[in-house]
Design a protein around this motif. Structure first.
Motif, short mmCIF file in Angstrom:
data_model
loop_
_atom_site.label_atom_id
_atom_site.label_comp_id
_atom_site.label_asym_id
_atom_site.label_seq_id
_atom_site.Cartn_x
_atom_site.Cartn_y
_atom_site.Cartn_z
N LYS A 81 -4.52 -32.22 -17.31
CA LYS A 81 -3.65 -32.28 -16.14
C LYS A 81 -3.56 -33.68 -15.57
O LYS A 81 -2.56 -34.05 -14.98
CB LYS A 81 -4.15 -31.33 -15.04
N VAL A 82 -4.63 -34.47 -15.70
CA VAL A 82 -4.66 -35.82 -15.17
C VAL A 82 -4.98 -36.77 -16.32
O VAL A 82 -5.91 -36.54 -17.09
CB VAL A 82 -5.73 -35.96 -14.07
N PRO A 140 -9.12 -41.57 -11.91
CA PRO A 140 -8.55 -40.78 -10.82
C PRO A 140 -9.44 -40.85 -9.59
O PRO A 140 -10.63 -41.12 -9.67
CB PRO A 140 -8.51 -39.36 -11.40
N VAL A 168 -6.12 -30.19 -8.60
CA VAL A 168 -5.60 -31.46 -9.10
C VAL A 168 -4.26 -31.77 -8.45
O VAL A 168 -3.42 -30.88 -8.31
CB VAL A 168 -5.44 -31.41 -10.64
N ARG A 178 -1.10 -34.64 -8.93
CA ARG A 178 -0.60 -35.63 -9.88
C ARG A 178 0.66 -36.30 -9.37
O ARG A 178 1.33 -35.77 -8.50
CB ARG A 178 -0.30 -34.96 -11.23
N ALA A 211 0.22 -36.98 -5.49
CA ALA A 211 -1.04 -37.68 -5.26
C ALA A 211 -0.84 -38.96 -4.47
O ALA A 211 -1.51 -39.22 -3.47
CB ALA A 211 -1.72 -37.96 -6.60
N GLY A 258 -4.16 -40.01 -10.41
CA GLY A 258 -4.31 -38.62 -10.03
C GLY A 258 -5.44 -38.42 -9.04
O GLY A 258 -6.22 -39.34 -8.75
#
Length: 462
Positions: A381-382, A400, A424, A426, A430, A441
């Motif tokens: 995801k990141v 991140p 999370v 992104r 973010a 992220g």
């Protein structure tokens, strides 16, 4: 100088020379295509000087001739001017002095500007505290109070105050010209009129439905300042302080939104190089009429865009037949056809559906539909983040921003244990909340260890 007169008072300073940027119809204005006039100010020498927005910010800059200047916190915009053209449009100086200046004018100093600004701000905040007092209210179960001063009362009224008998904390504040107070529920009230000399008059006034009670104050009713009047003044000052604090917090939030908007729209151009048609306007909240800062305005199908300033104003250059897209977090996006218009104002509707789908988590905010309950779902995801099991996190390449139990985490990530939930953020979601530090992220981690997580300071918890 490009200066919006709806903004706080501002002035330019070079050495001992001070030039107040005031809303004065007599000021020389040579560019008036928008609501923000470009004023000709000076004279100043091409050297270092200051732009000061009272009780807000100060910018030091090197003044260069043949440029216009626009200031916001952490922002200075310069635009080259076509001096021969603008000089041609300057108003002629009438040497016959139709309106000669009075010789008793005071010298302008920073102390005087600050003092005058504080007085104006106090009056403005008082205006927001005034109780509604309309003679057009159609409520037939209420009454009214009228009052006047006798000819022997030689004093200047500053405020009219009303509260229920024996309950000063229910204080309602009215402007000095309010000689009739409308829409009052039947009860017994205390009416107080404050004077500029510090003394006051006060009376117990019964109010009945559909009736009006009138009070006539004579000089014998005037009382010197007392504990009662001091207590009323304390209530007023407390209300003013609360309103001022609320405005300061709102201004801070607006500035954060503006800085975020600048980061998001950095890849857009204003369109001045491609198009000649200028569009300006103001974007407001449809429900309360408040200006919306940080609204993104984009010419459909292009990279031409702009964002609104703290007063909700924007400027963009587009083709006559273009379409503008207005976007703002928490509001319904809107499209407006230009149709050769030079001014497009917009009232944006709050997106009720979107607001219902938002979950506030610690420092972050994300849609509930994308919430992630297990740490294993973070992988992929990141950029640069790999998750092993549900307790350890490995970071490579990109770094991140890690938030553990609501606190930025900078310790050894391998020592994190008992991770109960991980979320999370992104991309724009973010950076909009955490700025450039979240370019890789954001990982929001919840543990059941409380303040014992290594690498963070429990004293910094919010």
């Amino acid at each position: 100088m490009q200066h919006g007169f709806g903004a706080n008072s501002a002035y330019l300073k070079q050495g001992n020379r001070i030039h107040l940027l005031a809303s004065n119809k007599q000021s020389a204005s040579f560019y008036n295509r928008t609501d923000e006039r470009t004023l000709l100010v000076g004279p100043f020498s091409p050297n270092w000087m200051q732009y000061v927005r009272v009780n807000s910010f100060t910018t030091n800059f090197l003044m260069e001739p043949a440029y216009s200047y626009y200031f916001e916190p952490s922002l200075l915009k310069m635009r080259e001017l076509n001096l021969p053209y603008t000089a041609y449009n300057l108003p002629a100086w009438d040497k016959w002095e139709r309106r000669p200046e009075l010789l008793h004018h005071q010298a302008l100093t920073e102390t005087k500007i600050q003092r005058d600004w504080e007085a104006v701000q106090r009056e403005r905040l008082l205006g927001k505290l005034y109780a509604r007092n309309s003679s057009y209210a159609k409520n037939y179960r209420t009454g009214r109070i009228g009052w006047d001063l006798g000819d022997t009362v030689k004093r200047q009224t500053i405020l009219v105050l009303l509260h229920k008998l024996g309950n000063p904390d229910s204080l309602a504040i009215y402007p000095r010209e309010s000689n009739v107070l409308y829409s009052l529920k039947p009860a017994t009230y205390t009416l107080t009129v404050l004077f500029d000399t510090g003394d006051y008059v006060s009376a117990k006034v019964p109010v009945k439905a559909n009736g009006q009670t009138h009070v006539h104050f004579t000089s014998s009713a005037v009382k010197p300042a007392s504990e009662y009047s001091s207590y009323l003044n304390q209530i007023i000052e407390s209300k003013l302080a609360e309103a001022s604090k609320h405005e300061a917090n709102t201004a801070k939030e607006q500035q954060q939104i503006l800085e975020t908007a600048r980061e998001v729209t950095f890849s857009y151009t204003s369109g001045a190089e491609q198009y000649r048609h200028e569009v300006t306007g103001v974007v407001k909240d449809k429900n309360n009429g408040e200006p919306l800062p940080g609204v993104t305005i984009v010419l459909k199908g292009t990279t031409v865009g702009a964002s609104t300033d703290g007063s909700g104003r924007y400027r963009i250059y587009v083709p006559d037949s273009g379409i503008l897209i207005f976007r703002y977090i928490g509001y319904v996006s809107s499209e407006e056809k230009v149709n050769s218009r030079g001014k497009i104002n917009l009232d944006m509707d709050a997106d009720r559906k979107q607001l219902q789908e938002v979950v506030v988590v610690g420092y972050g905010m994300e849609r509930s539909s994308s919430s992630i309950a297990a740490a294993t779902a973070v992988q992929g995801k990141v950029s640069g983040v790999v998750v092993r099991g549900n307790s350890t996190i490995s970071v490579r390449d990109a770094k991140p921003l890690v938030i553990v139990d609501g606190i930025p985490f900078s310790g050894d990530h391998t020592k994190l244990e008992k991770v109960t939930a991980t979320k999370v953020l992104r991309g724009e979601a973010a950076t909009a909340l955490y700025g450039a530090s979240a370019a890789g992220g954001v990982i929001i981690i919840t543990t059941n260890q409380g303040g014992s997580v290594p690498g963070r300071s429990s004293s910094s918890q919010v």
